[in-house]
Structures are given as structure tokens and as C-alpha cells.
Design a protein around this motif. Structure first.
Motif, PDB file in Angstrom:
ATOM      1  N   SER A 265       0.845  -1.195   0.000  1.00 20.52           N
ATOM      2  CA  SER A 265       0.000   0.000   0.000  1.00 20.52           C
ATOM      3  C   SER A 265       0.882   1.247   0.000  1.00 20.52           C
ATOM      4  O   SER A 265       0.964   1.967   0.988  1.00 20.52           O
ATOM      5  N   PRO A 266       1.572   1.507  -1.118  1.00 22.16           N
ATOM      6  CA  PRO A 266       2.532   2.614  -1.166  1.00 22.16           C
ATOM      7  C   PRO A 266       1.876   3.988  -1.102  1.00 22.16           C
ATOM      8  O   PRO A 266       0.675   4.139  -1.332  1.00 22.16           O
ATOM      9  N   GLY A 267       2.710   4.972  -0.798  1.00 22.44           N
ATOM     10  CA  GLY A 267       2.265   6.355  -0.754  1.00 22.44           C
ATOM     11  C   GLY A 267       2.884   7.094   0.413  1.00 22.44           C
ATOM     12  O   GLY A 267       3.500   8.136   0.247  1.00 22.44           O
ATOM     13  N   HIS A 268       2.732   6.555   1.623  1.00 23.15           N
ATOM     14  CA  HIS A 268       3.432   7.132   2.774  1.00 23.15           C
ATOM     15  C   HIS A 268       4.929   6.941   2.577  1.00 23.15           C
ATOM     16  O   HIS A 268       5.724   7.829   2.855  1.00 23.15           O
TER      17      HIS A 268
ATOM     18  N   THR B 144      -0.024   4.183   6.939  1.00 23.29           N
ATOM     19  CA  THR B 144      -0.803   4.395   5.717  1.00 23.29           C
ATOM     20  C   THR B 144      -2.197   4.915   6.012  1.00 23.29           C
ATOM     21  O   THR B 144      -2.730   5.751   5.278  1.00 23.29           O
ATOM     22  N   LEU B 145      -2.811   4.425   7.094  1.00 21.15           N
ATOM     23  CA  LEU B 145      -4.162   4.858   7.460  1.00 21.15           C
ATOM     24  C   LEU B 145      -4.240   5.035   8.963  1.00 21.15           C
ATOM     25  O   LEU B 145      -3.847   4.146   9.723  1.00 21.15           O
TER      26      LEU B 145
ATOM     27  N   SER C 109       7.510   9.877  -0.590  1.00 20.48           N
ATOM     28  CA  SER C 109       6.067   9.794  -0.382  1.00 20.48           C
ATOM     29  C   SER C 109       5.330  10.525  -1.495  1.00 20.48           C
ATOM     30  O   SER C 109       5.909  11.325  -2.228  1.00 20.48           O
ATOM     31  N   ASP C 110       4.013  10.239  -1.592  1.00 18.04           N
ATOM     32  CA  ASP C 110       3.210  10.867  -2.649  1.00 18.04           C
ATOM     33  C   ASP C 110       1.741  10.784  -2.274  1.00 18.04           C
ATOM     34  O   ASP C 110       1.220   9.686  -2.017  1.00 18.04           O
ATOM     35  N   ARG C 111       1.056  11.926  -2.255  1.00 22.18           N
ATOM     36  CA  ARG C 111      -0.343  11.966  -1.819  1.00 22.18           C
ATOM     37  C   ARG C 111      -1.286  11.198  -2.748  1.00 22.18           C
ATOM     38  O   ARG C 111      -2.095  10.387  -2.272  1.00 22.18           O
ATOM     39  N   PRO C 112      -1.259  11.428  -4.065  1.00 22.63           N
ATOM     40  CA  PRO C 112      -2.173  10.658  -4.915  1.00 22.63           C
ATOM     41  C   PRO C 112      -1.959   9.147  -4.796  1.00 22.63           C
ATOM     42  O   PRO C 112      -2.921   8.375  -4.882  1.00 22.63           O
ATOM     43  N   THR C 113      -0.710   8.731  -4.576  1.00 22.73           N
ATOM     44  CA  THR C 113      -0.428   7.293  -4.470  1.00 22.73           C
ATOM     45  C   THR C 113      -1.027   6.707  -3.206  1.00 22.73           C
ATOM     46  O   THR C 113      -1.627   5.620  -3.241  1.00 22.73           O
TER      47      THR C 113
ATOM     48  N   SER D 281      -3.898   3.831  -3.000  1.00 22.26           N
ATOM     49  CA  SER D 281      -3.701   2.596  -2.229  1.00 22.26           C
ATOM     50  C   SER D 281      -4.858   2.363  -1.277  1.00 22.26           C
ATOM     51  O   SER D 281      -5.360   1.237  -1.142  1.00 22.26           O
ATOM     52  N   LEU D 282      -5.291   3.420  -0.621  1.00 23.70           N
ATOM     53  CA  LEU D 282      -6.396   3.280   0.321  1.00 23.70           C
ATOM     54  C   LEU D 282      -7.697   2.933  -0.386  1.00 23.70           C
ATOM     55  O   LEU D 282      -8.402   2.002   0.012  1.00 23.70           O
ATOM     56  N   ARG D 283      -8.005   3.658  -1.453  1.00 29.15           N
ATOM     57  CA  ARG D 283      -9.259   3.391  -2.165  1.00 29.15           C
ATOM     58  C   ARG D 283      -9.297   1.988  -2.756  1.00 29.15           C
ATOM     59  O   ARG D 283     -10.319   1.298  -2.682  1.00 29.15           O
TER      60      ARG D 283
END
Length: 208
Positions: free
Chosen positions: A129-132, A152-153, A166-170, A174-176
Motif C-alpha cells: 500500500s505505497p504512498g506514505h 498508511t491509514l 512519499s506521494d499523496r495521490p499514491t 492505495s487506500l481506495r
């Protein structure tokens, strides 16, 4: 596979600092022990290896799973591995981050999307679940109706982005697509702060 005895989740809170991009903050971290009276799996080795080892209380440790490689989640991993004899597992997407904290030691094994880890007769599925961070992973434990999301959440929505790696859209994707598709009643055990549920956090993640 049949769960053995009373499988449970235990939380140990440790305190220290988080440093990245030239800034340092004081933080309290959740360290999660999943297992029974005989063996446990540790989620995140934060700050204080000896306090975590005391909570293990002589049980066999199957693995030390790093949800990601920010220093506040892995700074005790090497020492805890020595104390317990357990392998340290990390997604390779975070190897560069890991090396900032442990330049002379590599993780012992790799997390990958869909990998199944076992402890005390139950299964935990790795969800990349990448992004953070690029290698951030969550652990879904259907038997316990729980997911361990690291940073991540959180209770209140997605983890922080805006720093290196890190990347906000990513993280929102991942969460959605990966995390918030779990059953609404699933308990979310986070890397910091209080628990929440998947249903509660669906309201806190923007739609496309």
C-alpha cells in the motif's frame, strides 16, 4: 489451518524520535504483537527493543514485520532481531530508506503483495500500500477481523505525505483500491494513536 488457543493482539507503546529531511519530532509508536501463548509476530520494531522483548515474554517470535522504513518504525529492529532470533521483513521498495538507519545491515527477507505470513495458526496477508513510503505495506488478518496499516491509514484518514519517498495521490489510490475495500467492520490498528474501522475511514479518503 486452525488457530491454536487464544490468538490475540497486544499493543506496546514506545517513545522516541522520527527524523527525515532534516527535521526531528518526538513520537509515540504502536508496536503490535499478534499471536498466542506460544508464538508471536511483531509488527514494527520502534525505539525500544528491550521493552518489546519483555512483552514477548519468552514466546517464539516468527518474524519482525516492518510496515515501512521510517526510522521510528525500524530503529529497534536490528537489536530486537538479535534478542529474539527472528528475521526482519521489509518490502524492497523501502530498502533505501532502511539503509539510512541501518547502513551496515540489510533486512533478512522481503515482503511482497499477496504474501501470506502465519503465526499461531492464523494467516496474515501482506497488502502493498505505497504512498506514505514506496514500500509501505499493511497486514490483513481476517481471523482477527483486523488490518495493521502502519502509517498508511490513521484514525482520521490517510498518513502523512509531502516528505521524501512519499506521494499523496499514491497513498489515496492505495487506500481506495487496496485497504478501504476490506469489510467495513474491520478494525484498523495503526502505527500511532488510536484504532479505527474501515467504515469510519471511508468517509475520510477523497473519491477520485
Amino acid at each position: 489451518m486452525t488457530a491454536r488457543g487464544t490468538v490475540r493482539v497486544e499493543r506496546v507503546v514506545t517513545s522516541g524520535t522520527f527524523s527525515l529531511d532534516g527535521d526531528t519530532f518526538d513520537v509515540d509508536n504502536n508496536v503490535w504483537l499478534i499471536g498466542d501463548d506460544e508464538e508471536v509476530l511483531i509488527v514494527d520494531a520502534a525505539h525500544d527493543a528491550r521493552t518489546i522483548h519483555e512483552a514477548v515474554a519468552g514466546r517464539h517470535v516468527t518474524a519482525i514485520v516492518c510496515t515501512h522504513a521510517h526510522d521510528d518504525h525500524i530503529d529497534a529492529a536490528a537489536e530486537l532481531s538479535v534478542l529474539t532470533g527472528a528475521p526482519v521483513l521489509l518490502h524492497p521498495g523501502d530498502n533505501e530508506l532502511w539503509s539510512l538507519t541501518h547502513p551496515g545491515r540489510k533486512p533478512d527477507g522481503e515482503l511482497s503483495d499477496g504474501r501470506v505470513l502465519t503465526v499461531a495458526g492464523i494467516e496474515l496477508q501482506v497488502i502493498h500500500s505505497p504512498g506514505h513510503t514506496w514500500g509501505s505495506c499493511s497486514l490483513h488478518a481476517p481471523f482477527l477481523n483486523a488490518v495493521f496499516t502502519g502509517d498508511t491509514l490513521f484514525h482520521g484518514g490517510p498518513g502523512a505525505t509531502g516528505r521524501s519517498y512519499s506521494d499523496r495521490p499514491t497513498i489515496e489510490a492505495s487506500l481506495r483500491n487496496r485497504i478501504l475495500t476490506l469489510p467495513g467492520g474491520t478494525v484498523v490498528h495503526t502505527g500511532h494513536g488510536e484504532d479505527t474501522t474501515i467504515a469510519a475511514e471511508r468517509l475520510n479518503v477523497p473519491a477520485v
